[in-house]
Design a protein around this motif. Sequence first.
Motif, short mmCIF file in Angstrom:
data_model
loop_
_atom_site.label_atom_id
_atom_site.label_comp_id
_atom_site.label_asym_id
_atom_site.label_seq_id
_atom_site.Cartn_x
_atom_site.Cartn_y
_atom_site.Cartn_z
N TRP A 154 4.66 2.45 -12.31
CA TRP A 154 4.59 1.75 -11.02
C TRP A 154 5.38 0.45 -11.05
O TRP A 154 6.25 0.23 -10.20
N ARG A 176 -5.41 2.21 -8.90
CA ARG A 176 -6.46 1.92 -7.92
C ARG A 176 -6.50 0.41 -7.68
O ARG A 176 -6.48 -0.37 -8.64
N ASN A 234 -0.48 6.27 -9.75
CA ASN A 234 -1.82 6.69 -10.13
C ASN A 234 -2.76 5.50 -10.36
O ASN A 234 -3.61 5.54 -11.24
N PHE A 281 2.23 1.55 -3.56
CA PHE A 281 1.17 1.69 -4.56
C PHE A 281 0.55 3.09 -4.53
O PHE A 281 0.27 3.67 -5.58
N ARG A 282 0.37 3.64 -3.35
CA ARG A 282 -0.30 4.95 -3.25
C ARG A 282 0.51 6.08 -3.86
O ARG A 282 -0.01 7.15 -4.11
N ARG A 283 1.78 5.85 -4.13
CA ARG A 283 2.63 6.88 -4.75
C ARG A 283 2.35 7.02 -6.25
O ARG A 283 2.83 7.95 -6.89
N ALA A 309 0.83 -1.22 0.00
CA ALA A 309 0.00 0.00 0.00
C ALA A 309 0.86 1.26 0.00
O ALA A 309 0.55 2.22 -0.72
N ASP A 310 1.93 1.27 0.77
CA ASP A 310 2.78 2.45 0.85
C ASP A 310 3.39 2.77 -0.52
O ASP A 310 3.46 3.94 -0.92
N TYR A 360 8.82 -0.32 -6.24
CA TYR A 360 8.05 -1.55 -6.42
C TYR A 360 8.97 -2.74 -6.65
O TYR A 360 8.75 -3.82 -6.11
#
Length: 107
Positions: A75, A41, A39, A35-37, A32-33, A81
């Motif tokens: 990403w 969902r 764009n 992925f949230r960086r 989550a940390d 990642y």
Amino acid sequence: MRTQGDAMTVYVIVQLTFRKRDAYDRYQARFADVFRRFNGRLLAADEKPQVLEGQWQGDKIVLLSFPDETSYRDWADSPAYQEIARDRKAGADAVALLVRGIDGYRR
């Protein structure tokens, strides 16, 4: 109607089969940390999907969306990642699909 240069939503569908749950859990704890960086969902992550037809042998299904393929690749190819993906690769076998969305579909 889509014009040249418009972005098309893409979806990433991942079927996972766990091999080393502790390694996968380390990945999941950091996901989550990272992925949230970007764009994207997270649309679904289910360890008990209901099989409607056929046979499914996996342990988990994940569905992600991104506004376009470039966003997905930003990403997936990012150093952040790639660092956590080592634990995912050590912890689970995966089948991952990149699927283009249907824009403007009419019946």
